[in-house]
Design an enzyme around this catalytic site. Structure first.
Site, mmCIF file in Angstrom:
data_model
loop_
_atom_site.group_PDB
_atom_site.id
_atom_site.type_symbol
_atom_site.label_atom_id
_atom_site.label_comp_id
_atom_site.label_asym_id
_atom_site.label_seq_id
_atom_site.Cartn_x
_atom_site.Cartn_y
_atom_site.Cartn_z
ATOM 1 N N THR A 1 -6.835 1.248 -9.000
ATOM 2 C CA THR A 1 -5.705 1.700 -9.834
ATOM 3 C C THR A 1 -6.023 3.002 -10.551
ATOM 4 O OG1 THR A 1 -6.545 0.401 -11.658
ATOM 5 C CG2 THR A 1 -4.941 -0.630 -10.217
ATOM 6 N N GLU B 1 -13.666 1.157 9.649
ATOM 7 C CA GLU B 1 -13.925 1.910 8.437
ATOM 8 C C GLU B 1 -15.304 2.557 8.459
ATOM 9 O OE1 GLU B 1 -11.568 -0.424 5.100
ATOM 10 O OE2 GLU B 1 -13.213 -1.509 6.006
ATOM 11 N N LYS C 1 -2.864 -2.006 15.566
ATOM 12 C CA LYS C 1 -3.443 -1.315 14.424
ATOM 13 C C LYS C 1 -4.706 -2.052 14.015
ATOM 14 C CE LYS C 1 -2.454 -1.470 10.227
ATOM 15 N NZ LYS C 1 -3.611 -2.183 9.645
ATOM 16 N N THR D 1 -5.454 -5.656 7.838
ATOM 17 C CA THR D 1 -4.736 -6.363 8.890
ATOM 18 C C THR D 1 -5.029 -5.813 10.265
ATOM 19 O OG1 THR D 1 -2.897 -7.046 7.546
ATOM 20 C CG2 THR D 1 -2.509 -6.978 9.878
ATOM 21 N N THR E 1 -1.655 1.765 8.867
ATOM 22 C CA THR E 1 -1.743 1.928 7.414
ATOM 23 C C THR E 1 -2.597 3.173 7.203
ATOM 24 O OG1 THR E 1 -3.527 0.269 7.431
ATOM 25 C CG2 THR E 1 -1.362 -0.449 6.730
ATOM 26 N N ASN F 1 -14.366 1.349 0.520
ATOM 27 C CA ASN F 1 -14.024 0.048 -0.050
ATOM 28 C C ASN F 1 -14.447 -0.123 -1.496
ATOM 29 O OD1 ASN F 1 -12.727 -1.563 2.094
ATOM 30 N ND2 ASN F 1 -14.571 -0.955 3.202
#
Lengths: 407, 407
Positions: free
Chosen positions: B407, B279, B185, B196, B159, B402
């Site tokens: 949006t 991350e 991944k 995931t 991703t 994070n």
């Protein structure tokens, strides 16, 4: 009895109840000149005493000492002595001797037995107390006890908390009124190796030690034990309660709920102040879990959500990220049917019947831009039990505070 | 048998073992033009199959579908189809129908039963798959299966992972040699709502499904299940293993350890790559706990330290903060005597007999400036059991990643 009790906020903190005096000064534990680093909270005579301590296996010398003193005294104490700047944790036999001496010095000055003095410390871990500075400080502080100086005590227990925390309430009952007051310091671990939540509650109600212990535990469960900044639990965390009896209002089985309401009101305000003053925090988050089978299960789901770094960063970014809330609830270890669960953020329904309501996301995002945030998760078990855990958002400032090199 | 087995790294990943082909293409789930978002890994004939899935209550449609297919097939599979860009999680009945259709399309193209096809998805939660794009993609991918294209499959499952992850080893045994390969991944939840860990292992050893399931579980315990980036566990986490038997080397009770060593080698490299690509991560941290009563207790202590935000930020700041390590071990829920415990950072003793060795701190700080960090905690229970958990440091970049509004 509950309906005949009224609770109103009153001035002051730990010396607002009758029968208590305090003093605070700069003994020299903190390096900054004049910074208050020592406080004594003393009852005018023997008081009922109760305490809750950290559940961490690594318990600091003052925790071990206070625990032992409470056992030996059968729940009676005359005073609490507390220093900031040094936690007296991981300090071995020397640390135990130093904590005992702190109590002995106060006992000697007040004319009471050492085991009637409780001890607390907060500050750097793994460093011994500078007893050469602390002992003269204790002797001087014991000579200058006074009423109306609780605010200084609230400042003296701070390490790098952003603001002092004190409050008091008057509890009016059919049998008369009494006061509950308190001060606290938070988990402001701003200087690396610092860590501690300390709370000191006082009341002038007359409460037997056993009943005080029960009430303290019950009040803490929904306040001091229902908050989390980062899920860490320190070597020194302690919550003390002293009851002087000076109001003349006796607490028994019938009036117990009045005492509990007073302790709850003060504890809740202090606990929420600790979260608001959490490291790097910009938002207070209430995580409410409803309709669980038991309160304990509700607490566990709420705690998992409240400690989720993904949820905490999403709130910081005002992102109504219901997926992270659902995923945290799902890994909490508590069984429930996702298709019966709902998630609200700021009262806005975002997840129901296993499906998102993403059209409502902008409305929830508006709520998240405020400084007080609510997350409500209904598990739909039919059990009807609920619990709340308060936390704060996770910010880059938390990383900066905790990631800087210590030396 | 262990001493007669040799493991050597070999070229490739999931198609390095004989009997496997793969293909990958851009079906149109990811919006970026040309970005690979669909892969099929296929065995030339029926293969033994095993899988481990997320323990989260919130399980995505592909997880539920793959679990059901494995049960119905008795551990036999012909292919795995996986898409990135959409997790097909929290998508209700439509999501289940879509996952079933993914399997059916592959089965139709390869001429096998739908339950012989396993399904995985990773990407945004709460959004339905664009089946209008995915179905033609699957049909095309099924026509272009080839050997030597495992690298494309490794890229197609990403991703926002910072790099693709694939590896393979040759396992030489007295009975012959076989290959184990894999791709994975990570939990690179860089786009909010993404989450995931996916792993796909293949081998050309001949392994009955039951034995493959046991070996996969055992290999994962010390690799994929021994890593943590932020303690979160997603809706889609899945680890698959397929065994083609094409090498002609049969695995039984005697040669089991050779298979396990091969799976462990590949799983370990992929799992550590996931942590390195965590991350915001800048350091790989191995938390080793020694001399616990049981391996499970060792794991629990290691996991508590590895998930402690205070420890992870201290490592980021190259601060040899043994106090935070001791405090995390102390709140892990495992009982031990602090005075018998030791803490080493980078092999440097920092805590022993309940007391710090702060003179050694500068040496430990030097170690922490590197990109690979070791923390060793010896509990001193006399039980002799050990475990390792790998994690990464916690950085401001994690918060930035994070905390951005979705949006």
């Amino acid at each position: 009895m509950g309906s005949n009790v009224s609770i109103t906020t009153t001035e002051g903190g730990v010396t607002a109840p009758q029968g208590f005096r305090s003093s605070a000064l700069h003994a020299g534990i903190k390096t900054k000149t004049g910074a208050l680093d020592l406080a004594i909270i003393a009852a005018d005579g023997p008081a009922s005493a109760a305490a809750l301590f950290t559940t961490n296996l690594a318990q600091a010398a003052p925790v071990l000492t206070s625990r032992e003193h409470l056992e030996r005294s059968g729940g009676i104490a005359r005073a609490i002595v507390v220093n900031s700047g040094c936690a007296n944790a991981c300090t071995g036999d020397q640390g135990m001797a130093d904590a005992a001496q702190m109590a002995a010095e106060v006992g000697s000055a007040l004319g009471c037995r050492p085991e009637h003095v409780l001890v607390a410390s907060t500050g750097v871990i793994g460093v011994n107390l500078k007893m050469g500075a602390l002992v003269p400080g204790i002797r001087q502080a014991a000579q200058s006890l006074a009423r109306g100086r609780g605010g200084d005590a609230a400042r003296a227990i701070m390490t790098t908390d952003p603001f002092p925390k004190e409050c008091a309430v008057t509890v009016r009952t059919p049998a008369g009124w009494f006061i509950v007051g308190g001060i606290a310091k938070g988990s402001g671990m701003i200087e690396p190796m610092m860590a501690t939540m300390l709370g000191f509650l006082t009341t002038d109600a007359a409460v037997p030690p056993d009943l005080l212990a029960v009430a303290l535990r019950e009040a803490a469960a929904d306040t001091f034990n229902a908050i989390t900044v980062d899920g860490e639990c320190s070597t020194n965390d302690s919550l003390f309660a002293l009851a002087s009896g000076a109001s003349g209002v006796a607490i028994d089985g019938e009036s117990y709920s009045a005492l509990l309401q007073g302790l709850l009101a003060v504890s809740r305000e202090l606990a929420l102040a600790i979260v608001r003053g959490g490291e790097g925090a910009t938002k207070l988050i209430a995580v409410n879990v409803h309709d669980a089978r038991t309160r304990e299960e509700a607490r566990q789901v709420a705690r998992t959500i409240a400690n989720s770094p993904l949820v905490k960063t999403a709130v910081h970014g005002a992102d109504p990220n219901w997926g992270r809330i659902v995923a945290a609830a799902g890994r909490s270890g508590i069984n429930f049917d996702l298709r019966k669960a709902t998630v609200h953020v700021g009262g806005v329904l975002l997840f129901e019947h296993g499906l998102p309501h993403d059209d409502a996301a902008p409305q929830a995002a508006e709520h998240l831009k405020g400084s007080e945030v609510s997350i409500d998760v209904r598990l739909g078990t039919g059990g009807g039990q609920a619990a709340t855990i308060w936390t704060c958002d996770l910010t880059a400032e938390y990383i900066r505070i905790n990631g800087e090199y210590r030396t």
